[in-house]
Design an enzyme around this catalytic site. Structure first.
Site, mmCIF file in Angstrom:
data_model
loop_
_atom_site.group_PDB
_atom_site.id
_atom_site.type_symbol
_atom_site.label_atom_id
_atom_site.label_comp_id
_atom_site.label_asym_id
_atom_site.label_seq_id
_atom_site.Cartn_x
_atom_site.Cartn_y
_atom_site.Cartn_z
ATOM 1 N N ARG A 22 0.835 -1.202 0.000
ATOM 2 C CA ARG A 22 0.000 0.000 0.000
ATOM 3 C C ARG A 22 0.868 1.249 0.000
ATOM 4 O O ARG A 22 1.606 1.507 0.942
ATOM 5 C CB ARG A 22 -0.935 -0.007 1.221
ATOM 6 C CG ARG A 22 -1.900 -1.187 1.174
ATOM 7 C CD ARG A 22 -2.785 -1.255 2.405
ATOM 8 N NE ARG A 22 -3.587 -2.468 2.351
ATOM 9 C CZ ARG A 22 -4.899 -2.503 2.519
ATOM 10 N NH1 ARG A 22 -5.560 -1.400 2.752
ATOM 11 N NH2 ARG A 22 -5.554 -3.644 2.460
ATOM 12 N N SER A 137 -22.501 -13.633 12.737
ATOM 13 C CA SER A 137 -21.835 -12.544 12.031
ATOM 14 C C SER A 137 -21.820 -12.799 10.528
ATOM 15 O O SER A 137 -21.436 -13.886 10.074
ATOM 16 C CB SER A 137 -20.396 -12.403 12.554
ATOM 17 O OG SER A 137 -19.688 -11.396 11.859
ATOM 18 N N SER A 190 -19.523 -1.973 1.763
ATOM 19 C CA SER A 190 -18.886 -0.904 0.988
ATOM 20 C C SER A 190 -17.998 -1.374 -0.141
ATOM 21 O O SER A 190 -17.621 -0.567 -0.997
ATOM 22 C CB SER A 190 -18.066 -0.011 1.927
ATOM 23 O OG SER A 190 -16.991 -0.739 2.501
ATOM 24 N N THR A 246 -21.185 6.285 11.687
ATOM 25 C CA THR A 246 -19.983 7.106 11.663
ATOM 26 C C THR A 246 -20.346 8.538 11.332
ATOM 27 O O THR A 246 -21.367 8.803 10.688
ATOM 28 C CB THR A 246 -18.969 6.578 10.639
ATOM 29 O OG1 THR A 246 -17.762 7.345 10.723
ATOM 30 C CG2 THR A 246 -19.509 6.689 9.213
ATOM 31 N N LYS A 249 -18.216 9.776 7.079
ATOM 32 C CA LYS A 249 -18.488 9.495 5.671
ATOM 33 C C LYS A 249 -19.597 10.414 5.158
ATOM 34 O O LYS A 249 -19.323 11.507 4.692
ATOM 35 C CB LYS A 249 -18.790 8.013 5.481
ATOM 36 C CG LYS A 249 -17.575 7.135 5.797
ATOM 37 C CD LYS A 249 -17.851 5.667 5.656
ATOM 38 C CE LYS A 249 -16.584 4.829 5.785
ATOM 39 N NZ LYS A 249 -15.922 4.926 7.095
ATOM 40 N N THR A 278 -10.279 6.763 26.256
ATOM 41 C CA THR A 278 -9.896 7.509 25.058
ATOM 42 C C THR A 278 -10.331 8.967 25.168
ATOM 43 O O THR A 278 -11.452 9.255 25.590
ATOM 44 C CB THR A 278 -10.545 6.887 23.799
ATOM 45 O OG1 THR A 278 -10.145 5.526 23.699
ATOM 46 C CG2 THR A 278 -10.099 7.609 22.549
ATOM 47 N N THR A 279 -9.448 9.883 24.772
ATOM 48 C CA THR A 279 -9.783 11.302 24.759
ATOM 49 C C THR A 279 -11.020 11.553 23.908
ATOM 50 O O THR A 279 -11.179 10.961 22.834
ATOM 51 C CB THR A 279 -8.597 12.125 24.220
ATOM 52 O OG1 THR A 279 -7.479 11.917 25.089
ATOM 53 C CG2 THR A 279 -8.921 13.603 24.166
ATOM 54 N N THR A 364 -8.602 -6.548 2.153
ATOM 55 C CA THR A 364 -9.899 -5.865 2.182
ATOM 56 C C THR A 364 -10.947 -6.664 1.409
ATOM 57 O O THR A 364 -12.117 -6.718 1.797
ATOM 58 C CB THR A 364 -9.764 -4.449 1.612
ATOM 59 O OG1 THR A 364 -8.719 -3.760 2.313
ATOM 60 C CG2 THR A 364 -11.055 -3.674 1.757
#
Length: 404
Positions: A22, A137, A190, A246, A249, A278-279, A364
Site C-alpha cells: 500500500r 456474524s 462498501s 460514523t 463518511k 480515550t480522549t 480488504t
C-alpha cells in the site's frame, strides 16, 4: 529485535511481490473545488479529480459545516482536554448525542473516537457481559466488527454466508434456545455495494429471540427521509437493538457512535474500554458533525443527487463495456481481479488522466476479486464521468471494442 526486523522485511517483500503493497497518495483536498484535490508526485504538482472519497455528500466542504468547526475552535479550543470523564464532556457532546438518538429514533446515543472503535468496543463489551453468548456474524462484516467479536472471551461465533437468510436461520435454529443471541451485520457493504435484507434479519431475530447489531456507516446521511440510514428507509429502525454509525463518511466529519436503549448504552458507557480510556472528540469536530446532521435531516437534495449520479455512472460503465459489478447502492465497483493490475490502473489514471480511484486489494477483499472503487457524488458532472469512461476504456479495453 533482529528476528522481528527480519520478519518485517520478509513480510513486506511478500506483500510487494503480490502487488498489494500500500502506497499512500498524499492528496490535498481543495475545499472550494471539491472533488478536485492537489497532488505532488514525481516532482510535479497537479490537480487530480478524485473518484473514491468517502465524503459521499461533500459535507466536509460545506461552508456552514466548516464555519461551525471554526467557531467551536475559537470558543472551546482545538481539543477536548481529556476523556469524557476527565474534562472532555461538553454541551456540544451532549447535543450531538441527542441529535443522533433522534436521527435513529432511539433513547440514547454514545460517541466514540471513530467508527472502528465504536464497533470494536461495543461488541466486545456486549459479548463479555454474559458467559454463553452466541453471535451470528455476516461473512463480509468489517474488520472492526470481527475484532470486536473476537474480544468476547467466551462467546460462540457463527459466521453466516453473506446476506444468506437461509444459512442464518439454520445457524440460529441449531443454537441453544435459551442462550443469549446477537446478530451482527451491516446495511451497505462498501466493497460490493450491496445492501442487507434488514426486514428479514429482524424477522429472524424476533423468531429466535436474538438481539440485533447494525453497522450503518456507509448509509447514514444518505439513506432514509432524514439520513437515518437503510434502517430508516426500510422502516425497521425500531426493531434493531443497536444501530452504529460514523460521522466520517456521509456527514463529512470524524467519529463514531452507537444508538439504542438507554440502559444498554449506559452499560456500554460504563464498561467499554474503548470509550472510557480515550480522549473525547475535539469540540470543532463535534460542532461540525452536529451542523452536518441537522442540515441533512432538513434537506434531501444531496441524497437525491447522490443516487442519480451513482445510477448515471453505472449506466455509462455498462454502455462502455467496462466490468462494473452489480450494486444496488451508491457505490460503484469495477472488477479487475488482480492486485498488481488494480494498482497499475490506479497509477495510470493519475499519471495519464489526472484522476484517482482507489485500488482495493487483499485483505480488504478476497484474492482474485481486486477492484477499483468509485463513489460518485453530487459534484461529479456528466463531463467528468465521460472523461473517466474514456480513460478507463483506453486502459482496459482493446481499441476495437471502445465506444465513442
Amino acid at each position: 529485535m533482529h528476528q522481528f526486523l527480519t520478519k518485517c522485511d520478509e513480510a513486506l517483500t511478500e506483500i510487494s511481490s503480490q502487488g498489494r503493497y500500500r502506497r499512500f497518495v498524499a492528496l490535498e483536498k481543495l475545499t472550494d473545488r471539491f472533488p478536485y484535490y492537489s497532488v505532488t508526485m514525481e516532482g510535479r504538482t497537479r490537480d487530480i479529480l478524485v473518484w473514491s472519497t468517502n465524503d459521499y455528500l461533500a459535507m466536509g466542504t460545506d461552508p456552514q459545516v466548516i464555519e461551525a468547526s471554526a467557531d467551536a475552535a475559537r470558543r472551546y479550543g482545538a481539543g477536548a482536554g481529556g476523556t469524557r470523564n476527565i474534562a472532555g464532556s461538553s454541551p456540544l457532546h451532549v447535543a450531538l448525542e441527542e441529535e443522533l438518538a433522534d436521527l435513529h429514533g432511539k433513547d440514547a446515543a454514545l460517541l466514540f473516537t471513530s467508527g472502528y472503535v465504536s464497533n470494536q468496543a461495543t461488541l466486545t463489551a456486549i459479548l463479555n457481559s454474559l458467559p454463553d453468548w452466541h453471535v451470528f456474524s455476516d461473512a463480509q462484516n468489517h474488520n472492526s466488527m470481527i475484532v470486536g467479536i473476537k474480544g468476547g472471551k467466551t462467546a460462540t461465533v457463527h459466521i453466516f454466508k453473506h446476506n444468506d437468510m437461509a444459512d442464518l436461520e439454520r445457524l440460529l435454529a441449531e443454537a441453544p434456545a435459551e442462550a443469549p443471541k446477537l446478530i451482527v451485520f451491516e446495511s451497505v457493504y462498501s466493497m460490493d455495494g450491496d445492501i442487507a435484507p434488514l426486514e428479514q434479519i429482524c424477522d429472524l431475530a424476533d423468531r429466535y429471540n436474538a438481539m440485533t447489531y447494525l453497522d450503518e456507516v456507509h448509509a447514514v446521511g444518505m439513506y432514509g427521509p432524514h439520513g437515518g440510514g437503510v434502517s430508516e428507509r426500510d422502516g425497521v429502525a425500531d426493531r434493531i437493538t443497536i444501530i452504529e454509525g460514523t460521522l466520517a463518511k456521509g456527514f463529512g466529519c470524524h467519529g463514531g457512535y452507537i444508538t439504542g436503549d438507554f440502559k444498554v448504552l449506559d452499560y456500554i458507557r460504563s464498561v467499554a474500554a474503548g470509550f472510557i480510556f480515550t480522549t473525547a472528540l475535539p469540540p470543532p469536530t463535534v460542532a461540525a458533525a452536529l451542523t452536518s446532521i441537522r442540515l441533512l435531516k432538513q434537506d434531501s437534495t444531496r441524497r437525491t443527487k447522490l443516487f442519480e449520479r451513482a445510477a448515471t455512472l453505472k449506466a455509462k460503465f455498462l454502455a462502455a463495456g467496462l466490468p462494473v459489478m452489480d450494486s444496488n447502492s451508491h457505490i460503484v465497483p469495477l472488477m479487475i481481479g488482480d492486485a498488481a493490475k488494480a494498482t497499475e490502473i490506479s497509477m495510470r489514471l493519475i499519471r495519464e488522466f489526472g484522476m484517482y480511484a482507489t485500488p482495493i486489494n487483499y485483505p480488504t477483499v478476497p484474492r482474485g476479486t481486486e477492484r477499483l472503487r468509485f463513489t460518485p457524488g453530487p459534484k461529479h458532472t456528466d463531463e467528468m464521468m465521460n472523461n473517466l469512461v474514456t480513460a478507463l476504456q483506453q486502459i482496459l479495453l482493446p481499441a476495437e471494442t471502445q465506444t465513442a
